[in-house]
Design a protein around this motif. Structure first.
Motif, PDB file in Angstrom:
ATOM      1  N   MET A  63      23.973 -45.010 103.461  1.00 41.46           N
ATOM      2  CA  MET A  63      25.410 -44.305 103.972  1.00 41.46           C
ATOM      3  C   MET A  63      24.997 -42.470 103.340  1.00 41.46           C
ATOM      4  SD  MET A  63      28.725 -44.612 100.764  1.00 41.46           S
ATOM      5  CE  MET A  63      28.318 -44.210  99.020  1.00 41.46           C
ATOM      6  N   HIS A  64      25.820 -42.197 103.890  1.00 37.16           N
ATOM      7  CA  HIS A  64      25.572 -40.175 103.839  1.00 37.16           C
ATOM      8  C   HIS A  64      26.554 -39.222 103.504  1.00 37.16           C
ATOM      9  CE1 HIS A  64      21.481 -40.357 105.448  1.00 37.16           C
ATOM     10  NE2 HIS A  64      21.840 -41.358 106.256  1.00 37.16           N
ATOM     11  N   LEU A  65      26.617 -39.192 102.084  1.00 30.49           N
ATOM     12  CA  LEU A  65      28.021 -38.410 101.394  1.00 30.49           C
ATOM     13  C   LEU A  65      27.445 -36.885 101.625  1.00 30.49           C
ATOM     14  CD1 LEU A  65      29.409 -40.140  98.410  1.00 30.49           C
ATOM     15  CD2 LEU A  65      30.277 -40.357 101.384  1.00 30.49           C
ATOM     16  N   TYR A  66      28.071 -36.031 101.844  1.00 37.47           N
ATOM     17  CA  TYR A  66      28.466 -33.856 101.836  1.00 37.47           C
ATOM     18  C   TYR A  66      29.129 -34.196 100.994  1.00 37.47           C
ATOM     19  CZ  TYR A  66      25.398 -34.735 106.694  1.00 37.47           C
ATOM     20  OH  TYR A  66      24.645 -35.245 107.385  1.00 37.47           O
ATOM     21  N   PRO A  67      29.009 -33.223 100.060  1.00 39.10           N
ATOM     22  CA  PRO A  67      30.328 -32.529  99.176  1.00 39.10           C
ATOM     23  C   PRO A  67      30.879 -31.511 100.090  1.00 39.10           C
ATOM     24  CG  PRO A  67      28.088 -31.336  99.375  1.00 39.10           C
ATOM     25  CD  PRO A  67      27.408 -31.995 100.216  1.00 39.10           C
ATOM     26  N   GLN A  68      30.936 -31.253 100.982  1.00 42.47           N
ATOM     27  CA  GLN A  68      31.808 -30.960 101.191  1.00 42.47           C
ATOM     28  C   GLN A  68      31.760 -30.826 102.976  1.00 42.47           C
ATOM     29  OE1 GLN A  68      30.930 -26.595 101.163  1.00 42.47           O
ATOM     30  NE2 GLN A  68      32.113 -26.545  99.309  1.00 42.47           N
ATOM     31  N   GLY A  69      33.178 -30.398 103.697  1.00 36.83           N
ATOM     32  CA  GLY A  69      33.036 -30.706 105.448  1.00 36.83           C
ATOM     33  C   GLY A  69      33.916 -31.370 105.753  1.00 36.83           C
ATOM     34  N   GLY A  70      35.203 -31.777 104.783  1.00 39.67           N
ATOM     35  CA  GLY A  70      36.324 -32.114 105.207  1.00 39.67           C
ATOM     36  C   GLY A  70      36.432 -33.555 105.816  1.00 39.67           C
ATOM     37  N   HIS A  71      37.654 -33.687 106.704  1.00 41.10           N
ATOM     38  CA  HIS A  71      37.607 -34.766 108.128  1.00 41.10           C
ATOM     39  C   HIS A  71      38.113 -33.821 109.072  1.00 41.10           C
ATOM     40  CE1 HIS A  71      39.728 -38.862 108.483  1.00 41.10           C
ATOM     41  NE2 HIS A  71      40.419 -38.398 109.110  1.00 41.10           N
ATOM     42  N   GLY A  72      37.690 -35.247 110.127  1.00 39.31           N
ATOM     43  CA  GLY A  72      38.235 -34.866 111.549  1.00 39.31           C
ATOM     44  C   GLY A  72      37.045 -33.923 112.473  1.00 39.31           C
ATOM     45  N   TYR A  73      35.809 -33.426 111.925  1.00 42.35           N
ATOM     46  CA  TYR A  73      34.366 -32.356 112.409  1.00 42.35           C
ATOM     47  C   TYR A  73      33.853 -32.977 114.000  1.00 42.35           C
ATOM     48  CZ  TYR A  73      32.368 -35.055 108.276  1.00 42.35           C
ATOM     49  OH  TYR A  73      31.543 -35.938 107.497  1.00 42.35           O
ATOM     50  N   GLY A  74      33.758 -34.246 113.604  1.00 43.41           N
ATOM     51  CA  GLY A  74      32.930 -34.652 114.885  1.00 43.41           C
ATOM     52  C   GLY A  74      32.008 -34.956 115.239  1.00 43.41           C
ATOM     53  N   PHE A  75      31.469 -34.051 116.044  1.00 46.19           N
ATOM     54  CA  PHE A  75      29.499 -33.480 115.552  1.00 46.19           C
ATOM     55  C   PHE A  75      29.297 -32.869 114.699  1.00 46.19           C
ATOM     56  CE2 PHE A  75      30.050 -35.440 120.221  1.00 46.19           C
ATOM     57  CZ  PHE A  75      27.987 -35.901 119.881  1.00 46.19           C
ATOM     58  N   GLY A  76      30.391 -32.230 113.706  1.00 44.42           N
ATOM     59  CA  GLY A  76      30.296 -30.809 112.972  1.00 44.42           C
ATOM     60  C   GLY A  76      29.495 -29.957 113.603  1.00 44.42           C
ATOM     61  N   ARG A  77      30.001 -29.480 114.900  1.00 44.81           N
ATOM     62  CA  ARG A  77      28.580 -28.461 115.170  1.00 44.81           C
ATOM     63  C   ARG A  77      28.877 -27.188 114.507  1.00 44.81           C
ATOM     64  NH1 ARG A  77      24.715 -31.362 117.735  1.00 44.81           N
ATOM     65  NH2 ARG A  77      25.487 -32.926 119.379  1.00 44.81           N
ATOM     66  N   HIS A  78      30.364 -26.574 114.049  1.00 42.94           N
ATOM     67  CA  HIS A  78      30.502 -25.308 113.845  1.00 42.94           C
ATOM     68  C   HIS A  78      29.865 -25.401 112.183  1.00 42.94           C
ATOM     69  CE1 HIS A  78      31.630 -24.847 117.489  1.00 42.94           C
ATOM     70  NE2 HIS A  78      33.238 -25.674 117.645  1.00 42.94           N
ATOM     71  N   ASN A  79      29.139 -26.481 111.814  1.00 45.70           N
ATOM     72  CA  ASN A  79      29.323 -26.344 110.405  1.00 45.70           C
ATOM     73  C   ASN A  79      27.511 -26.482 110.249  1.00 45.70           C
ATOM     74  OD1 ASN A  79      28.723 -26.958 107.223  1.00 45.70           O
ATOM     75  ND2 ASN A  79      31.100 -27.881 107.143  1.00 45.70           N
ATOM     76  N   THR A  80      26.731 -25.974 110.234  1.00 47.58           N
ATOM     77  CA  THR A  80      25.202 -25.871 109.802  1.00 47.58           C
ATOM     78  C   THR A  80      25.347 -27.400 108.997  1.00 47.58           C
ATOM     79  OG1 THR A  80      25.529 -24.350 107.491  1.00 47.58           O
ATOM     80  CG2 THR A  80      24.800 -23.582 110.245  1.00 47.58           C
ATOM     81  N   HIS A  81      26.263 -27.149 107.741  1.00 46.49           N
ATOM     82  CA  HIS A  81      25.938 -28.148 106.680  1.00 46.49           C
ATOM     83  C   HIS A  81      26.147 -29.890 107.147  1.00 46.49           C
ATOM     84  CE1 HIS A  81      24.969 -29.716 102.628  1.00 46.49           C
ATOM     85  NE2 HIS A  81      26.324 -30.423 102.789  1.00 46.49           N
ATOM     86  N   LEU A  82      26.922 -29.722 107.919  1.00 46.07           N
ATOM     87  CA  LEU A  82      27.238 -31.253 108.943  1.00 46.07           C
ATOM     88  C   LEU A  82      26.353 -31.635 110.551  1.00 46.07           C
ATOM     89  CD1 LEU A  82      31.273 -31.177 108.534  1.00 46.07           C
ATOM     90  CD2 LEU A  82      28.987 -32.513 107.000  1.00 46.07           C
ATOM     91  N   SER A  83      25.640 -30.563 110.751  1.00 47.68           N
ATOM     92  CA  SER A  83      25.229 -30.838 112.146  1.00 47.68           C
ATOM     93  C   SER A  83      24.308 -32.331 112.947  1.00 47.68           C
ATOM     94  CB  SER A  83      25.354 -29.557 113.100  1.00 47.68           C
ATOM     95  OG  SER A  83      24.701 -28.453 112.065  1.00 47.68           O
ATOM     96  N   GLY A  84      23.342 -32.256 111.480  1.00 46.16           N
ATOM     97  CA  GLY A  84      22.386 -32.867 111.859  1.00 46.16           C
ATOM     98  C   GLY A  84      22.966 -34.634 110.870  1.00 46.16           C
ATOM     99  N   TRP A  85      24.082 -34.735 111.249  1.00 46.38           N
ATOM    100  CA  TRP A  85      24.393 -36.272 110.501  1.00 46.38           C
ATOM    101  C   TRP A  85      24.429 -36.771 111.667  1.00 46.38           C
ATOM    102  CZ3 TRP A  85      27.494 -39.254 112.886  1.00 46.38           C
ATOM    103  CH2 TRP A  85      28.844 -39.026 113.569  1.00 46.38           C
ATOM    104  N   SER A  86      24.528 -36.757 112.796  1.00 46.40           N
ATOM    105  CA  SER A  86      24.468 -37.587 114.466  1.00 46.40           C
ATOM    106  C   SER A  86      22.369 -38.001 114.381  1.00 46.40           C
ATOM    107  CB  SER A  86      24.752 -36.915 115.496  1.00 46.40           C
ATOM    108  OG  SER A  86      24.087 -35.774 116.345  1.00 46.40           O
ATOM    109  N   LEU A  87      22.261 -37.216 113.791  1.00 48.66           N
ATOM    110  CA  LEU A  87      20.653 -37.647 114.016  1.00 48.66           C
ATOM    111  C   LEU A  87      20.248 -39.195 113.114  1.00 48.66           C
ATOM    112  CD1 LEU A  87      18.841 -33.803 114.698  1.00 48.66           C
ATOM    113  CD2 LEU A  87      19.786 -35.824 116.313  1.00 48.66           C
TER     114      LEU A  87
END
Length: 295
Positions: free
Chosen positions: A262-286
């Motif tokens: 499990m990977h939990l991010y402190p911020q990100g909200g919901h429904g971000y898909g790849f998260g490409r527009h959030n550098t904090h989230l954008s690496g989750w797919s890897l």
């Protein structure tokens, strides 16, 4: 004469290319004859495109198959369940975009266009999404050899309400449609009123479901030692689907000795898909690819 044969040759080449493309990408209806649990309705399937393609009133459930090249294939497949609160399907953002992306890692990406549990075209609305998910997984497993996939390397991935459907398949499966792994991205898990996403619950179960039905679809209560290995991603500040959904499912999996990451991010909200527009989230797919490679 040479011009004629040159054109014939070009035509044959184009036909060959088209046949190859069709072999790598095609759509298959889930039900070849009568669709189970369907009732006669004038409801029409609708698709609109704004920031994403939204499909509602699904009348012809299907799987859209994207296969990697044979030379690149790692013989693994993922059936993808787009989210949308059981009211629509975010079909490209949480479906086809991921299927194509998986191909780059040699993985077949197969998008499930599942029926939504509305009252007009479903006899018992809550049954239809899982029926379609089970049938989709069965078709993929039956077709594995033809598609160059190992039949024991076929998993399910779901986003939000699609994560609920994916986790329902992973905890309510039959022998012929058990997924070999699950990837659950900001998933709805529980139907209990304290932490559920009420929109998904109301759409799936109705506004006043009985306790037995709520418990049945609260998938943290349905985990066994046969539940497949699971990858979970969620954000702590998710205001739509509380992070407790993932925390409870993680605990249930751990209690039953089911491998889980499990990977939990402190911020990100919901429904971000790849998260490409959030550098904090954008690496989750890897992180997901790393997990898949270690299975």
């Amino acid at each position: 004469m040479s011009y004629y044969f040159k054109n014939i040759g070009c035509t044959l080449l184009l036909l060959t290319i088209c046949m190859t493309m069709n072999a790598q990408h095609h759509v298959i209806s889930l039900w070849q004859d009568k669709i189970p649990n369907e009732k006669s309705s004038n409801l029409k399937e609708e698709s609109t495109i704004t920031d994403t393609q939204r499909i509602k009133n699904v009348r012809n459930p299907s799987i859209e198959v994207y296969l990697p090249s044979n030379s690149n294939s790692v013989r693994r497949a993922v059936m993808i369940c787009p989210g949308g609160g059981y009211g629509i399907l975010a079909y490209d953002k949480e479906g086809t975009d991921f299927a194509k992306w998986l191909n780059g890692y040699g993985i077949a990406g197969i998008v499930l266009k599942y029926r939504l549990p509305e009252d007009d075209s479903n006899k018992t609305p809550h049954l239809s999404p899982l029926m379609d998910a089970k049938q989709g997984m069965k078709i993929i497993k039956d077709s594995a050899a033809v598609w160059g996939i190992d039949a024991d390397k076929i998993g399910v991935m779901g986003f939000s309400a699609g994560g609920h459907l994916a986790s329902t398949l992973g905890t309510h499966f039959d022998s012929e449609n058990r997924p070999d792994f699950m990837a659950l991205i900001y998933p709805v898990i529980t139907m209990q009123s304290d932490f559920t996403h009420m929109g998904s619950r109301n759409n799936l179960l109705g506004e006043n479901p009985d306790k037995a039905l709520v418990d049945l679809y609260s998938n943290e209560m349905q985990v066994t030692h046969n539940t497949p290995p699971t990858f979970i991603l969620h954000s702590a500040d998710d205001q739509a689907v509380p992070v407790e959904n993932s925390l409870q499912f993680y605990q249930a999996l751990n209690d039953h000795q089911v491998p889980v990451e499990m990977h939990l991010y402190p911020q990100g909200g919901h429904g971000y898909g790849f998260g490409r527009h959030n550098t904090h989230l954008s690496g989750w797919s890897l992180l997901l690819i790393d997990w898949l490679q270690q299975l």
